[in-house]
Design a protein around this motif. Structure first.
Motif, short mmCIF file in Angstrom:
data_model
loop_
_atom_site.label_atom_id
_atom_site.label_comp_id
_atom_site.label_asym_id
_atom_site.label_seq_id
_atom_site.Cartn_x
_atom_site.Cartn_y
_atom_site.Cartn_z
N THR A 1 -7.04 0.49 0.08
CA THR A 1 -8.31 0.99 0.62
C THR A 1 -9.15 1.57 -0.53
O THR A 1 -8.66 1.75 -1.65
CB THR A 1 -8.05 2.09 1.66
OG1 THR A 1 -7.44 3.22 1.00
CG2 THR A 1 -7.12 1.59 2.75
N ASP A 2 -10.40 1.87 -0.22
CA ASP A 2 -11.26 2.51 -1.22
C ASP A 2 -10.69 3.87 -1.63
O ASP A 2 -10.79 4.26 -2.80
CB ASP A 2 -12.67 2.69 -0.66
CG ASP A 2 -13.40 1.35 -0.51
OD1 ASP A 2 -12.97 0.37 -1.16
OD2 ASP A 2 -14.37 1.29 0.27
N ASP A 3 -10.08 4.57 -0.68
CA ASP A 3 -9.47 5.86 -1.01
C ASP A 3 -8.32 5.69 -1.99
O ASP A 3 -8.13 6.51 -2.89
CB ASP A 3 -8.96 6.54 0.27
CG ASP A 3 -10.09 7.03 1.15
OD1 ASP A 3 -11.23 7.16 0.64
OD2 ASP A 3 -9.84 7.28 2.35
N ASP A 4 -7.54 4.62 -1.81
CA ASP A 4 -6.44 4.35 -2.75
C ASP A 4 -6.97 4.13 -4.16
O ASP A 4 -6.41 4.65 -5.14
CB ASP A 4 -5.66 3.10 -2.31
CG ASP A 4 -4.91 3.31 -1.01
OD1 ASP A 4 -4.46 4.44 -0.75
OD2 ASP A 4 -4.77 2.33 -0.24
N ARG A 5 -8.05 3.39 -4.26
CA ARG A 5 -8.61 3.08 -5.58
C ARG A 5 -9.23 4.32 -6.23
O ARG A 5 -9.12 4.52 -7.44
CB ARG A 5 -9.64 1.96 -5.44
CG ARG A 5 -9.02 0.66 -4.93
CD ARG A 5 -10.02 -0.48 -4.80
NE ARG A 5 -9.38 -1.65 -4.21
CZ ARG A 5 -8.61 -2.51 -4.88
NH1 ARG A 5 -8.42 -2.33 -6.18
NH2 ARG A 5 -8.06 -3.55 -4.28
N GLU A 6 -9.85 5.15 -5.42
CA GLU A 6 -10.40 6.40 -5.96
C GLU A 6 -9.28 7.33 -6.44
O GLU A 6 -9.41 7.99 -7.47
CB GLU A 6 -11.24 7.10 -4.89
CG GLU A 6 -12.55 6.38 -4.58
CD GLU A 6 -13.31 7.05 -3.44
OE1 GLU A 6 -12.84 8.13 -2.98
OE2 GLU A 6 -14.36 6.52 -3.03
N GLN B 1 0.81 -1.22 0.00
CA GLN B 1 0.00 0.00 0.00
C GLN B 1 0.85 1.28 0.00
O GLN B 1 0.61 2.18 -0.82
CB GLN B 1 -0.96 -0.02 1.20
CG GLN B 1 -2.08 1.01 1.12
CD GLN B 1 -1.66 2.36 1.69
OE1 GLN B 1 -0.70 2.44 2.46
NE2 GLN B 1 -2.37 3.42 1.31
N PRO B 2 1.87 1.39 0.87
CA PRO B 2 2.69 2.61 0.82
C PRO B 2 3.46 2.76 -0.50
O PRO B 2 3.67 3.88 -0.98
CB PRO B 2 3.64 2.47 2.01
CG PRO B 2 3.54 1.06 2.46
CD PRO B 2 2.21 0.56 2.04
N THR B 3 3.88 1.64 -1.09
CA THR B 3 4.58 1.70 -2.38
C THR B 3 3.64 2.17 -3.47
O THR B 3 3.99 3.01 -4.31
CB THR B 3 5.16 0.32 -2.74
OG1 THR B 3 6.07 -0.10 -1.72
CG2 THR B 3 5.89 0.38 -4.08
N PHE B 4 2.43 1.64 -3.47
CA PHE B 4 1.41 2.04 -4.45
C PHE B 4 1.10 3.53 -4.33
O PHE B 4 1.05 4.26 -5.33
CB PHE B 4 0.15 1.20 -4.21
CG PHE B 4 -1.00 1.52 -5.13
CD1 PHE B 4 -1.08 0.96 -6.40
CD2 PHE B 4 -2.02 2.37 -4.72
CE1 PHE B 4 -2.14 1.24 -7.24
CE2 PHE B 4 -3.09 2.66 -5.56
CZ PHE B 4 -3.15 2.10 -6.82
N THR B 5 0.92 4.00 -3.10
CA THR B 5 0.58 5.40 -2.87
C THR B 5 1.70 6.33 -3.33
O THR B 5 1.45 7.34 -4.00
CB THR B 5 0.30 5.63 -1.37
OG1 THR B 5 -0.79 4.80 -0.96
CG2 THR B 5 -0.05 7.08 -1.10
N ILE C 1 -1.09 -3.83 -9.27
CA ILE C 1 -1.33 -3.70 -7.83
C ILE C 1 -2.80 -3.38 -7.56
O ILE C 1 -3.41 -3.93 -6.64
CB ILE C 1 -0.42 -2.60 -7.23
CG1 ILE C 1 1.06 -2.96 -7.43
CG2 ILE C 1 -0.73 -2.42 -5.75
CD1 ILE C 1 1.50 -4.23 -6.76
N PHE C 2 -3.36 -2.50 -8.38
CA PHE C 2 -4.77 -2.11 -8.23
C PHE C 2 -5.67 -3.34 -8.33
O PHE C 2 -6.63 -3.49 -7.54
CB PHE C 2 -5.14 -1.11 -9.32
CG PHE C 2 -6.55 -0.59 -9.24
CD1 PHE C 2 -6.83 0.58 -8.54
CD2 PHE C 2 -7.59 -1.26 -9.86
CE1 PHE C 2 -8.14 1.05 -8.47
CE2 PHE C 2 -8.89 -0.79 -9.80
CZ PHE C 2 -9.17 0.37 -9.09
N ALA C 3 -5.38 -4.23 -9.27
CA ALA C 3 -6.25 -5.38 -9.51
C ALA C 3 -5.97 -6.54 -8.56
O ALA C 3 -6.90 -7.27 -8.18
CB ALA C 3 -6.09 -5.86 -10.95
N ALA C 4 -4.71 -6.72 -8.16
CA ALA C 4 -4.34 -7.94 -7.44
C ALA C 4 -4.24 -7.78 -5.93
O ALA C 4 -4.39 -8.75 -5.20
CB ALA C 4 -3.01 -8.47 -7.98
N SER C 5 -3.97 -6.57 -5.48
CA SER C 5 -3.70 -6.40 -4.05
C SER C 5 -4.99 -6.29 -3.24
O SER C 5 -5.96 -5.64 -3.64
CB SER C 5 -2.85 -5.15 -3.83
OG SER C 5 -2.64 -4.95 -2.44
#
Length: 330
Positions: free
Chosen positions: A291-296, A256-260, A283-287
């Protein structure tokens, strides 16, 4: 470095003491030191005194092409005699000859196999091979990390290194996987972009790290940090991102921190290239850690970058492909 010889080199090869040149170059290559060698080849534009064989400043070595060819001629004669059973000198001479040959041609498989054979003979005889294995690693790592375009991506050298690491494990020496990824893989990956063989070897090292230290989460987390920073600095190199994905699968708490952070940099620096967005969409599809905020935020940044991309540009096609792929994933 091209292996083709121009007329001036061919003419120069008719003169000079090839054996003396071989002795000096092979000695420089096989002289163990705490630091890896930084080897560079010099073309005909660099004019040297006839008595100069190479330039050396501590661990940095510059070898003129002519001198390397002279040394190669002698090295090849030594190896041919060895293969014919007419051994010309000790094992040390054979090792020096194969070192010169691999500097000249990293795909010279016979030279690599001879080095394996000599090490195996020592192991079968029950000799202490610790020093020999470390010396071999020093030479191979020097070739893989120097500014030698063909060497950094040589399948023969990377295969030889993997075999060498297996011998380290067999002898109970252990593999410094974390350090090797930081000092060998990332350097070689920088020397030769999209270095498939280097990053494949990185997977081998990462698996070795987990095998030897199954509870070593700190080591894996530090490795992720190193690869993450490398990928940020080389954001258009898919090899680094794919290896980062491989590591995050094994240590998901860093996902999550790497994605962000990657999303933030993509927005700040307008990264629209396929390598970055291949990583982000995966990462979006597999992880399951997002959180919902990350996806938004992912959707917002992708849309913003798409809207500001030039019409019918590759950047826009890349971002379109991201959305299409995610839609297909359901």
């Amino acid at each position: 470095m091209s292996r083709a010889l121009d007329k001036d080199v061919k003419e120069a090869l008719k003169h000079g003491d090839h054996r003396a040149v071989f002795d000096e170059i092979s000695g420089a290559l096989t002289n163990s030191s705490a630091e890896l060698l930084e080897i560079e080849m010099l073309g005909m534009s660099h004019v040297f005194d006839p008595s100069t064989t190479l330039l050396q400043d501590h661990n940095a070595i510059a070898v003129p092409k002519l001198r390397l060819v002279q040394a190669f001629i002698v090295a090849r004669q030594i190896i041919i005699a060895y293969l014919q059973g007419k051994k010309d000198g000790s094992d040390d001479v054979i090792l020096r000859a194969t070192a010169v040959i691999l500097l000249m041609d990293p795909e010279y498989l016979t030279a690599a196999n001879i080095r394996k054979r000599l090490l195996q003979n020592k192991m079968h005889n029950g000799d202490d091979v610790t020093t020999s294995l470390k010396s071999e690693k020093h030479l191979v790592d020097s070739l893989l990390t120097s500014r030698l375009h063909r060497h950094t991506k040589s399948p023969t050298l990377w295969s030889h290194r993997r075999w060498l690491m297996d011998q380290f494990k067999t002898q109970g020496l252990g593999i410094t996987a974390e350090e090797d990824i930081k000092k060998i893989i990332t350097v070689s990956g920088e020397r030769h972009p999209r270095n498939y063989y280097a990053w494949c070897h990185a997977r081998y090292l990462a698996n070795a790290l987990l095998t030897e230290y199954p509870a070593q989460e700190e080591g894996l987390s530090r490795t992720i940090a190193v690869v993450k920073q490398w990928s940020f600095a080389h954001h258009d190199d898919i090899s680094g991102w794919q290896f980062l994905m491989f590591l995050l699968q094994k240590h998901q708490m860093d996902t999550q921190p790497t994605f962000t952070k990657t999303l933030q940099l993509a927005e700040s620096f307008k990264w629209r290239n396929e390598s970055v967005w291949y990583f982000l969409r995966y990462i979006f599809a597999a992880s399951t850690c997002l959180t919902d905020d990350d996806r938004e935020e992912f959707t917002r940044i992708r849309t913003a970058l798409w809207e500001t991309a030039a019409e019918d540009s590759q950047d826009r096609h890349t971002l379109d492909a991201v959305q299409t792929w995610l839609s297909q994933q359901g």
